[in-house]
Design a protein around this motif. Structure first.
Motif, PDB file in Angstrom:
ATOM      1  N   PHE A 199       0.843  -1.201   0.000  1.00 44.01           N
ATOM      2  CA  PHE A 199       0.000   0.000   0.000  1.00 44.01           C
ATOM      3  C   PHE A 199       0.877   1.249   0.000  1.00 44.01           C
ATOM      4  N   PHE A 200       1.930   1.231   0.836  1.00 42.01           N
ATOM      5  CA  PHE A 200       2.906   2.314   0.865  1.00 42.01           C
ATOM      6  C   PHE A 200       4.194   1.837   0.207  1.00 42.01           C
ATOM      7  N   LEU A 201       4.611   2.533  -0.830  1.00 38.22           N
ATOM      8  CA  LEU A 201       5.878   2.232  -1.474  1.00 38.22           C
ATOM      9  C   LEU A 201       6.785   3.449  -1.356  1.00 38.22           C
ATOM     10  N   PRO A 202       8.088   3.222  -1.262  1.00 38.42           N
ATOM     11  CA  PRO A 202       9.002   4.357  -1.071  1.00 38.42           C
ATOM     12  C   PRO A 202       9.112   5.220  -2.327  1.00 38.42           C
ATOM     13  N   ALA A 203       9.539   6.429  -2.128  1.00 34.32           N
ATOM     14  CA  ALA A 203       9.815   7.357  -3.228  1.00 34.32           C
ATOM     15  C   ALA A 203      11.319   7.607  -3.286  1.00 34.32           C
ATOM     16  N   TRP A 204      11.755   8.154  -4.379  1.00 33.89           N
ATOM     17  CA  TRP A 204      13.157   8.574  -4.529  1.00 33.89           C
ATOM     18  C   TRP A 204      13.199  10.083  -4.486  1.00 33.89           C
ATOM     19  N   ASN A 205      13.777  10.599  -3.420  1.00 30.99           N
ATOM     20  CA  ASN A 205      13.955  12.042  -3.248  1.00 30.99           C
ATOM     21  C   ASN A 205      15.433  12.284  -2.982  1.00 30.99           C
ATOM     22  N   ARG A 260       3.139   1.581 -10.610  1.00 29.80           N
ATOM     23  CA  ARG A 260       3.065   2.800 -11.417  1.00 29.80           C
ATOM     24  C   ARG A 260       4.071   3.790 -10.840  1.00 29.80           C
ATOM     25  N   PHE A 261       4.589   4.666 -11.669  1.00 27.79           N
ATOM     26  CA  PHE A 261       5.509   5.665 -11.139  1.00 27.79           C
ATOM     27  C   PHE A 261       5.246   7.026 -11.772  1.00 27.79           C
ATOM     28  N   LYS A 262       5.585   8.044 -10.993  1.00 33.30           N
ATOM     29  CA  LYS A 262       5.464   9.427 -11.465  1.00 33.30           C
ATOM     30  C   LYS A 262       6.829  10.072 -11.365  1.00 33.30           C
ATOM     31  N   GLU A 263       7.324  10.532 -12.504  1.00 33.43           N
ATOM     32  CA  GLU A 263       8.638  11.163 -12.571  1.00 33.43           C
ATOM     33  C   GLU A 263       8.472  12.683 -12.575  1.00 33.43           C
ATOM     34  N   PRO A 295      14.438  16.773  -8.690  1.00 30.30           N
ATOM     35  CA  PRO A 295      14.117  15.455  -9.253  1.00 30.30           C
ATOM     36  C   PRO A 295      13.525  14.540  -8.181  1.00 30.30           C
ATOM     37  N   ASN A 296      12.423  13.886  -8.509  1.00 30.00           N
ATOM     38  CA  ASN A 296      11.762  12.949  -7.609  1.00 30.00           C
ATOM     39  C   ASN A 296      11.089  11.873  -8.440  1.00 30.00           C
ATOM     40  N   VAL A 297      10.994  10.681  -7.886  1.00 28.57           N
ATOM     41  CA  VAL A 297      10.215   9.606  -8.490  1.00 28.57           C
ATOM     42  C   VAL A 297       9.339   9.002  -7.404  1.00 28.57           C
ATOM     43  N   TYR A 298       8.044   8.921  -7.681  1.00 25.92           N
ATOM     44  CA  TYR A 298       7.085   8.363  -6.739  1.00 25.92           C
ATOM     45  C   TYR A 298       6.530   7.059  -7.279  1.00 25.92           C
ATOM     46  N   LEU A 299       6.319   6.096  -6.385  1.00 30.76           N
ATOM     47  CA  LEU A 299       5.788   4.792  -6.754  1.00 30.76           C
ATOM     48  C   LEU A 299       4.424   4.571  -6.119  1.00 30.76           C
ATOM     49  N   ALA A 300       3.581   3.836  -6.810  1.00 32.66           N
ATOM     50  CA  ALA A 300       2.293   3.414  -6.262  1.00 32.66           C
ATOM     51  C   ALA A 300       1.891   2.121  -6.944  1.00 32.66           C
TER      52      ALA A 300
END
Length: 634
Positions: free
Chosen positions: A150-156, A181-184, A226-231
């Motif tokens: 449900f919670f996945l880490p992000a890259w910050n 899915r990811f959001k760049e 720059p950030n990448v979010y995962l879901a």
């Protein structure tokens, strides 16, 4: 022979690491404006299914000076849904030579204290070498095992200002059947999909990224870093599972968590009937039940297991007379339902600088719950954790952002209220007297509304009289003043208002030189910033909220003075705001009329020079002086 070869190989590896970790190998471009430098970060997320994932973290950071010590310590959280293992740490000197390793016994393991939670199973592991010889380098690594996705880490990779990055990578590995899915955001290069057998992987990198310094009216860092979010698409959490491929489906999962939580005890249902049966106006019913909630419950955070997302049921809140934002919002929905009023539970991000959700990226990035009540033409919003807020008011904390309303058929993206310059007002009238020594006595009557009244609301309800006095005696731009008395009157409404009546004294407010008296009529509402336009602007300019300020000042001076110099009237009307100020001297009275309106907006960095000129003009006008000359007595 092999033994000596092995020893030599170890020596070579250690020497290579020492050389690579030496601070002298950091490029000058990464040391500029930096307090710390990320030499290496390797973050890897392996997703095996909707119920299992592993996150491996390794990072090497060089701390350049004491201001960077916060970047040189280790901390991470764990709870029933996330295990934390294999933690290690090493300290290196400026030349990259190993000084010591972290000892397991020195790793602090403590309950996470957010200062608001009554109960929480969230814990934290922390460690610091407490090294004070600069520069120094730390290397830390750990492994997180996620029970559910449900919670996945992000890259910050850039956690804050004055932090530069030499080399950072983020790898996501999907095992057969797993999906994500990811959001760049602002990435230099989008990740390409790599396929190896039944696995897919994606890698993002960031290299030689210089530290940034905070700019005036800066946008949120996610708008330029720059950030990448995962879901996930399919996920599980605890004993629940669901889909997150749409906001509708995420809302269906929240409906599942909330199911059966809305039954009120008979005594509370009787209270609802007693309070509302003779009230015909729908808005009045809402207000009455909201006040009932405020008077009979209080906010306490409870974060246990899935409790960070699942509310306690209405009967629990009724019995205990407390709850967290989820429980209180669910309880409010139940109270309204009992009165025949349809209301909806809403997930939102709370915090003045926080964003709303991304419509194109369903994800569980929420930290708060509120209630909205459709009333036909308008919608009434209710913040259920406050015992003092006006019914219907969201304000700067949860206003003007997108939120997820949980409807009967799932989630729906909605907009929380936007507060305009006509609603956020500060209207002040000042009557003052200056004596022959230049001392001032002033009566200030100010009416605040909307976002402009939030400071006064906090002073009124969340501070003692002594704390209010201390704040007010430090907050005004007058030198050498003291607040003699203060009184507040609050009017609760969807746009709340607070009237503040203050009496203050200021010694040597007017400057007297020979026969001349110098007075700055704008005594308490001055522009105090003169931005430096000589430095190039990097980021957009963001006005956070709209407001209207109007000031009328009347200052009586001793008889016998005549005006020698009166500031010119100024009117400025451009896309940054509308500002005007006018001065008059009539008999022994100095009059000033000031008006300033600003609209929330975003401007390109190229407009910074013009913005700086606008603020310089307002600054000079706000600090204008009236010069009076004492006439010779006949």
């Amino acid at each position: 022979m092999m033994k000596y070869l092995f020893i030599g190989l170890i020596f070579f590896v250690n020497e290579s690491k020492a050389q690579s970790y030496a601070a002298l190998f950091i490029p000058d471009s990464l040391q500029k404006n930096a307090v710390a430098v990320c030499r290496l970060e390797e973050k890897k997320v392996e997703i095996f299914s909707g119920s299992k994932a592993i996150v491996r973290n390794r990072y090497v950071i060089t701390v350049l000076n004491p201001q960077g010590d916060g970047y040189g310590s280790y901390s991470n959280h764990y709870d029933k849904l996330r295990k934390l293992n294999n933690i290690s740490g090493t300290l290196y000197d400026a030349l990259g030579k190993k000084i010591k390793s972290m000892q397991k016994k020195d790793l602090l393991d403590m309950a996470y204290n957010d200062e608001i939670s009554l109960m929480t199973d969230d814990r934290m592991k922390r460690f610091s070498f407490n090294h004070t010889s600069y520069p120094y380098t730390v290397e830390f690594s750990d492994e997180e095992q996620l029970n559910g996705t449900f919670f996945l880490p992000a890259w910050n990779p850039v956690p804050g200002q004055k932090f530069s990055v030499q080399n950072s990578s983020f790898e996501v590995v999907l095992h057969e059947g797993a999906n994500v899915r990811f959001k760049e955001l602002n990435v230099i290069e989008k990740a390409a999909e790599q396929v190896a057998g039944k696995q897919k992987s994606y890698v993002w990198t960031l290299k030689n990224f210089p530290a940034y310094e905070r700019e005036w009216f800066q946008p949120a860092p996610e708008n330029f870093l720059p950030n990448v979010y995962l879901a996930p698409v399919d996920f599980s959490i605890g004993s629940y599972s669901g889909k997150m491929d749409s906001w509708e489906n995420l809302g269906k999962f929240i409906l599942q968590l909330n199911e059966g939580k809305g039954t009120l005890p008979p005594a509370i249902a009787a209270d609802v009937k007693r309070l509302t049966e003779n009230v015909s106006d729908r808005q009045q019913k809402i207000n009455t039940l909201y006040e009932y909630l405020q008077q009979n419950t209080r906010y306490i955070s409870i974060q246990m297991g899935i409790g960070g997302w699942q509310p306690f049921d209405a009967s629990y809140v009724a019995t205990k007379r407390y709850g967290d934002c989820k429980a209180l919002s669910n309880y409010m929905v139940s109270l309204l339902k009992e009165a025949g009023i349809k209301a909806h539970y809403v997930l939102i991000n709370s915090g003045e600088a926080r964003r709303g959700l991304w419509e194109d990226f369903p994800a569980p990035y929420f930290n708060h719950a509120v209630v909205c009540v459709p009333t036909g033409k308008d919608t009434v919003w209710l913040e259920c954790t406050s015992q003092t807020l006006s019914p219907g008011y969201m304000g700067s904390s949860t206003g003007n952002r997108k939120a997820l309303m949980i409807g009967d058929n799932g989630g729906v993206v909605v907009n929380s209220p936007l507060y305009t310059a006509q609603e956020n007002k500060q209207l002040r009238k000042i009557k003052a007297q200056v004596d022959d020594a230049g001392h001032l006595v002033a009566d200030l009557n100010t009416r605040f509304s909307g976002i402009e009244q939030e400071t006064q609301h906090y002073l009124l309800h969340n501070n003692t009289a002594g704390m209010r006095e201390q704040y007010l005696n430090q907050s005004l731009s007058l030198p050498n003043y003291s607040v003699e008395s203060i009184r507040y009157q609050e009017t609760k409404n969807i746009i709340p208002e607070i009237e503040e009546q203050m009496v203050l004294k200021a010694s040597h407010y007017a400057t007297i030189t020979g026969k001349r008296m110098f007075i700055e009529p704008n005594m308490v509402n001055r522009v105090s910033t003169r931005p430096d336009a000589s430095k190039p602007r990097k980021y957009d300019i963001v006005y956070p909220h709209s407001f209207t300020h109007a000031d009328t000042v009347e200052i009586s001076v001793p008889n016998g003075y005549e005006p020698e110099s009166i500031p010119k009237d100024i009117t400025i009307d451009n896309h940054f705001g509308k500002y005007s100020i006018r001065f008059e001297v009539t008999g022994n009275r100095i009059l000033m009329f000031r008006h300033y309106t600003r609209e929330a907006a975003t401007y390109p960095a190229s407009a910074y020079t013009d913005l700086a000129a606008f603020y310089h003009a307002m600054y000079q006008a706000d600090h204008s002086r009236v010069v009076l000359v004492k006439q010779q007595e006949q």
